[in-house]
Design a protein around this motif. Structure first.
Motif, PDB file in Angstrom:
ATOM      1  N   PRO A 109       0.796  -1.224   0.000  1.00  0.00           N
ATOM      2  CA  PRO A 109       0.000   0.000   0.000  1.00  0.00           C
ATOM      3  C   PRO A 109       0.835   1.284   0.000  1.00  0.00           C
ATOM      4  O   PRO A 109       1.972   1.291   0.459  1.00  0.00           O
ATOM      5  N   ALA A 110       0.240   2.358  -0.496  1.00  0.00           N
ATOM      6  CA  ALA A 110       0.729   3.705  -0.234  1.00  0.00           C
ATOM      7  C   ALA A 110       0.140   4.043   1.139  1.00  0.00           C
ATOM      8  O   ALA A 110      -0.976   4.545   1.243  1.00  0.00           O
ATOM      9  N   LEU A 111       0.927   3.726   2.184  1.00  0.00           N
ATOM     10  CA  LEU A 111       0.378   3.659   3.550  1.00  0.00           C
ATOM     11  C   LEU A 111      -0.323   4.911   4.040  1.00  0.00           C
ATOM     12  O   LEU A 111      -1.307   4.832   4.759  1.00  0.00           O
ATOM     13  N   CYS A 113      -1.877   7.188   2.321  1.00  0.00           N
ATOM     14  CA  CYS A 113      -3.131   7.471   1.613  1.00  0.00           C
ATOM     15  C   CYS A 113      -4.164   6.368   1.805  1.00  0.00           C
ATOM     16  O   CYS A 113      -5.348   6.643   1.978  1.00  0.00           O
ATOM     17  N   THR A 359       5.545   7.903  -1.322  1.00  0.00           N
ATOM     18  CA  THR A 359       4.595   6.926  -1.858  1.00  0.00           C
ATOM     19  C   THR A 359       4.292   5.826  -0.844  1.00  0.00           C
ATOM     20  O   THR A 359       3.145   5.583  -0.495  1.00  0.00           O
ATOM     21  N   TRP A 360       5.329   5.146  -0.379  1.00  0.00           N
ATOM     22  CA  TRP A 360       5.088   3.942   0.421  1.00  0.00           C
ATOM     23  C   TRP A 360       5.064   4.200   1.929  1.00  0.00           C
ATOM     24  O   TRP A 360       4.414   3.457   2.659  1.00  0.00           O
TER      25      TRP A 360
ATOM     26  N   SER B  43      -3.281  12.166   5.688  1.00  0.00           N
ATOM     27  CA  SER B  43      -3.490  12.172   4.237  1.00  0.00           C
ATOM     28  C   SER B  43      -4.282  10.955   3.769  1.00  0.00           C
ATOM     29  O   SER B  43      -4.411  10.735   2.567  1.00  0.00           O
ATOM     30  N   ALA B  44      -4.812  10.165   4.711  1.00  0.00           N
ATOM     31  CA  ALA B  44      -5.531   8.943   4.323  1.00  0.00           C
ATOM     32  C   ALA B  44      -6.852   9.267   3.627  1.00  0.00           C
ATOM     33  O   ALA B  44      -7.613  10.111   4.076  1.00  0.00           O
ATOM     34  N   TYR B  45      -7.101   8.578   2.514  1.00  0.00           N
ATOM     35  CA  TYR B  45      -8.380   8.684   1.804  1.00  0.00           C
ATOM     36  C   TYR B  45      -9.413   7.809   2.507  1.00  0.00           C
ATOM     37  O   TYR B  45     -10.525   8.202   2.758  1.00  0.00           O
ATOM     38  N   TYR B  50      -7.157  -4.933   2.197  1.00  0.00           N
ATOM     39  CA  TYR B  50      -6.498  -5.535   1.025  1.00  0.00           C
ATOM     40  C   TYR B  50      -6.883  -6.993   0.834  1.00  0.00           C
ATOM     41  O   TYR B  50      -6.834  -7.499  -0.273  1.00  0.00           O
ATOM     42  N   GLN B  72      -2.523   2.823  -5.696  1.00  0.00           N
ATOM     43  CA  GLN B  72      -1.434   3.113  -4.756  1.00  0.00           C
ATOM     44  C   GLN B  72      -0.408   4.063  -5.391  1.00  0.00           C
ATOM     45  O   GLN B  72       0.785   3.815  -5.392  1.00  0.00           O
TER      46      GLN B  72
END
Lengths: 475, 472
Positions: A109-111, A113, A359-360, B43-45, B50, B72
């Motif tokens: 994941p992009a943790l 986000c 990103t990560w 910043s979490a949507y 998963y 991602q």
């Protein structure tokens, strides 16, 4: 030579029932012919100049590393201090086969986000459960260098925010930063110590002061450096000199901070300067750093990348100091496989989102592994066991060093297996390392003429005996 | 559709449509808040599940299932829970790589050459070696180091030892040991967020504020007028103008420029495209001025533009000196070909791990699947289909699909809206109809789906866009 006490129950035997009882060296040289051949082929596509030997990880087991020629060496270097529980530890294999791990490998994941629903729990059961005293928050990254740089970023943003208060960024800041210029780009600095090693990306490398070869030809920030104490050994015989040396370094540190042309946002120091030669300092010295940094509003970052996760006989080496107040940030990586930094002050989290961001933002697969590592360490009491084995190993080494005219400056007393000594010069050291390998012992150097022991946390008395015997034989 | 669906092969049970159970995201909010106590989660949507995500669909903890065209931040190559990757994750090789992580530079495994070989099977044309890192930022910084080593070796001689003055001054971070050298990058570029990569990043102030930076130069990146076929002359002039700025910086910047770093398409900075001629111009300038050319393919690489590496379209002569990768490849690092880009002495391009075989094995497997299923072609085919549909929508809703870009660049498509507010509203509304979609720059929308995003998914996306825009 000390001999093992009868009837000792070995945890390593529980995990590794078929661990060799002694090293096996089949070839006339280490690296052997197969290792050399494979390494030469590898060189066609990958920089192989620093290869010791080509390794067979499938056949490495417990405290023994197997090479491509079938030699099995007792490993006290452990991938530069980064194998916590031996090769192919069944508990880690179990973690690697778990659904949780497979999910983390294939769905990275992009943790920040899209955090996975289980990430908080993974942290809570592993990395956070292991947090140093006084720390309850974490930022995750990928390696030690990256961990330090993210800590530096937190430090710079914290210090600027403190100055700026609740004001928004100014127009001038917003425009100048796009040209890498002040006031938007910071002119603040990070202070580090001579012989410190903090990584090799450009920010961390600017604080690394171990060896020229780590730094040559690479642009660096003009950041300040302070002297680290050079203690004389044995410590009992040089108490006064060493106290004076530490005071000299603390005085110099305070002088540098007071006269710094640019504000020092943070100071970074290793509990034991590892790559730079396993240089120790006393708890009083580090308490002195804590006092000076508090007084001058400099953040105190402890780099536990190499010293952390049990090897020093405490989970975190800086716990030996009993500081009056904890450091501001503690960075970790290596033996924990995951990386990042711990902190407690909520202001070290920048005021806005997307500032400490990428990103990560770490890697859940490594956090899952860290959780498994922590749980084994805790359940098996490996930190106190390492403290005991370390004491045993130290006293054996003390006898060897006393007898030898080639070894000196034994250090790491009461510091688990995190032990080192010097040879009389670099040539003797290099020959010693090569001879050890030929006798089935994989051991690493540090500094100019140092030898450092970085075994696993499942390195026990029987391994210590083998180690001491081989070293004695080689000497 | 006559084409056999690859996604159906991997994911026979992939849903046909998104599922929107609730737009309030209460469970997500709770989880994000709980995480926020120990880990910056602002910043979490949404909080994702998963284990329930499948193929092109990502599940959140509130029971919603979104078609994911953000993946991602462009880093999921073959869909969630891809069975081929699960097989790799369960392999003995992977398990060993996870539990026995090597210090690759000192103790390479006997299978490292094979692991590199799998990655090199999909290397950019003209590149046959690699160095591995851990993330895109790390990959770029490793490439910078290689560039600086090379540049100094050109002056000193490849095998020449360092001078005493260099060895001493470097310990104080001073020249000549720590030389003043620069990497030139472009306005609106994004190359990462460590200190040197951050110095080359020029996308948004928030990425850079309060952090020290190297005094490295920025050239302008072409800003094209769209549609391209109606603005050929103007855009050609724009290329020339920007190349002249680069040349000028080579001549006038106070610090020597050792390397030029550029994305084939500036992604984070707004999906800004430039022509093959522009990039060949850069290649020529780097050679003329004795600098190296680094292509940052972190976001553009691995198939999504309809070729494996986006810069391969430019057919540069000679090929770039270094090509960096990460994201969709899961692994990271750079490709190169000149043996003298390997530094002369050991322990210069070095660190504890020098990459991560677990991620390198996964990269090899991703490459293998791409080749086996011809996924670059799939992306190209689906991209054309999708672009045409978007063009039709554009004529209907021109305000909301401005500067549509990425024609013939497979699914690597973006467009702009009239303002940042309008864009954010659009992204938000798309989530409410079951599409997870991302922005770039201040006012743009970027599509970054997987490589198994096919016509049926494109139809779902188009229908959702139309549904949202029809209410505007």
């Amino acid at each position: 030579m000390l001999r093992r006490i009868k009837g000792v129950r070995y945890l390593s035997s529980k995990y590794f029932p078929n661990e060799p009882t002694s090293p096996v060296v089949k070839t006339a040289s280490v690296p052997g012919p197969k290792s050399k051949q494979i390494n030469q082929e590898l060189g066609q596509v990958y920089d192989n100049k620093a290869t010791y030997f080509v390794t067979d990880y499938f056949n490495s087991y417990g405290n023994y590393i197997s090479d491509a020629d079938g030699n099995k060496l007792l490993d006290v270097f452990c991938q530069i201090s980064s194998i916590p529980l031996g090769y192919n530890n069944p508990k880690l294999i179990e973690a690697a086969k778990s659904d949780e791990m497979i999910d983390a490998i294939v769905n990275r994941p992009a943790l920040a986000c899209f955090p996975s629903t289980n990430y908080a729990q993974i942290l809570k059961d592993g990395l956070l459960a292991a947090a140093p005293p006084g720390m309850n928050k974490i930022w995750t990254s990928l390696c030690g260098s990256d961990a330090n740089e993210t800590a530096y970023k937190a430090a710079f943003m914290y210090q600027h925010s403190k100055i700026r208060g609740n004001k928004p960024f100014s127009e001038e800041e917003l425009s100048s930063v796009m040209n890498n210029k002040a006031p938007g780009a910071s002119e603040m600095t990070i202070l580090s110590f001579e012989k410190g090693f903090h990584g090799r990306t450009f920010g961390s490398l600017s604080t690394t002061r171990s060896k020229a070869i780590h730094k040559l030809d690479i642009p660096a920030f003009d950041w300040p450096v302070a002297p680290f104490p050079k203690l004389q050994y044995p410590l009992e015989e040089f108490e006064q000199e060493n106290r004076q040396e530490e005071q000299r370094c603390l005085n110099k540190l305070e002088e540098i901070i007071e006269n710094a042309p640019k504000q020092i946002a943070a100071l970074i120091v290793e509990p034991v300067q590892s790559e730079g030669g396993d240089n120790h300092a006393s708890s009083e010295f580090f308490q002195g750093i804590r006092d000076i940094t508090k007084k001058h509003n400099v953040l105190f970052i402890v780099d536990e990348v190499q010293t952390g996760v049990g090897a020093s006989g405490k989970f975190w080496a800086h716990e030996h100091w009993n500081l009056t107040s904890p450091p501001d940030m503690v960075t970790f990586s290596k033996k924990f496989q995951a990386a990042g930094f711990y902190y407690s002050n909520p202001d070290l989290q920048p005021k806005d989102a997307y500032r400490q961001f990428n990103t990560w933002c770490g890697d859940p697969s490594k956090a899952i592994l860290a959780k498994a590592i922590y749980q084994v360490i805790k359940q098996d009491g490996l930190v106190s066991k390492t403290a005991n084995v370390g004491d045993y190993l130290y006293s054996g080494l003390q006898q060897l060093v006393n007898k030898s005219d080639k070894l000196k400056n034994l250090r790491g007393k009461n510091f688990g297996t995190f032990i080192a000594f010097d040879c009389v010069n670099a040539d003797v050291r290099n020959k010693l390392l090569a001879d050890c390998r030929l006798n089935g012992l994989n051991v690493g150097g540090c500094g100019e003429s140092g030898v450092r022991l970085r075994p696993t946390l499942l390195f026990e008395q029987k391994h210590a005996d083998l180690f001491l015997n081989i070293l004695e034989k080689v000497l | 559709m006559s084409n056999q669906s690859v996604s159906a092969k991997y994911f026979p049970n992939e849903p046909q449509q998104p599922i929107v159970k609730t737009t309030s995201l209460n469970v997500s909010k709770q989880e994000i808040e709980a995480l926020g106590k120990v880990f910056d989660s602002r910043s979490a949507y949404f909080a994702a599940d998963y284990s329930k995500s499948i193929g092109n669909y990502i599940a959140d903890v509130d029971g919603n299932l979104y078609l994911d065209v953000y993946a991602q931040i462009a880093s999921i190559p073959l869909g969630y829970n891809n069975p081929a990757l699960i097989e790799t994750a369960k392999s003995d090789k992977m398990i060993r790589a996870i539990v026995d992580r090597p210090a690759l530079g000192n103790f390479p495994g006997n299978d490292l050459k094979e692991i590199c070989g799998e990655i090199l099977k999909v290397a950019p044309k003209g590149q046959d070696k690699l160095w591995s890192g851990l993330s895109g930022a790390d990959a770029n910084e490793l490439a910078f180091k290689a560039v600086f080593f090379w540049y100094q070796a050109q002056k000193r001689g490849y095998k020449t030892d360092f001078s005493r003055e260099e060895v001493e001054s470097v310990m104080h971070n001073q020249a000549p040991g720590s030389p003043e050298l620069a990497i030139l990058s472009f306005e609106r570029a994004f190359h990462g967020r460590l200190f040197a990569s951050g110095s080359t990043t020029c996308s948004k102030p928030i990425h850079k504020l309060d952090l020290p930076a190297f005094k490295w130069p920025k050239a302008e990146f072409p800003s094209y007028k769209y549609p391209l076929d109606e603005n050929v002359e103007a855009n050609k002039k724009e290329d020339e103008r920007c190349l002249a700025i680069v040349e000028d910086l080579f001549k006038t910047w106070s610090i020597p420029i050792a390397g030029v770093l550029v994305e084939p398409i500036q992604s984070e900075g707004g999906d800004n495209h430039a022509s093959g001629e522009f990039f060949q111009g850069l290649r020529d300038l780097t050679i003329k001025h004795g600098a190296l050319l680094i292509m940052d393919e972190v976001q553009t690489g691995v198939g999504a533009t309809g070729v494996m590496w986006a810069h391969e379209r430019f057919n540069l002569q000679p090929p770039p000196d270094l090509v960096t990768f990460s994201k969709k490849f899961q692994s990271a690092g750079y490709f190169f070909h000149d043996p003298e880009i390997v530094p002369n002495f050991a322990y210069r391009q070095f660190n504890t791990w020098c990459g991560d075989p677990a991620r390198m094995i996964l990269a090899g497997s991703i490459g293998e699947q791409i080749l086996k299923n011809d996924l670059v072609k799939v992306a190209d085919r689906v991209g054309k289909y999708l672009y045409e549909k978007l063009e039709k929508l554009q004529s209907k809703y021109p305000k909301y699909l401005k500067d549509l870009r990425g024609k013939d660049r497979a699914t690597f498509i973006a467009w702009s809206l009239e303002s940042s507010e309008a864009r954010n509203q659009f992204l938000n509304d798309m989530k409410k109809v079951g599409i997870n979609i991302g922005g770039c720059a201040e006012d743009s929308v970027r599509l970054r789906p997987t490589l198994i995003f096919e016509e049926n998914h494109a139809d779902v996306l188009i229908e959702a866009i139309e549904k949202v825009l029809s209410k505007y």
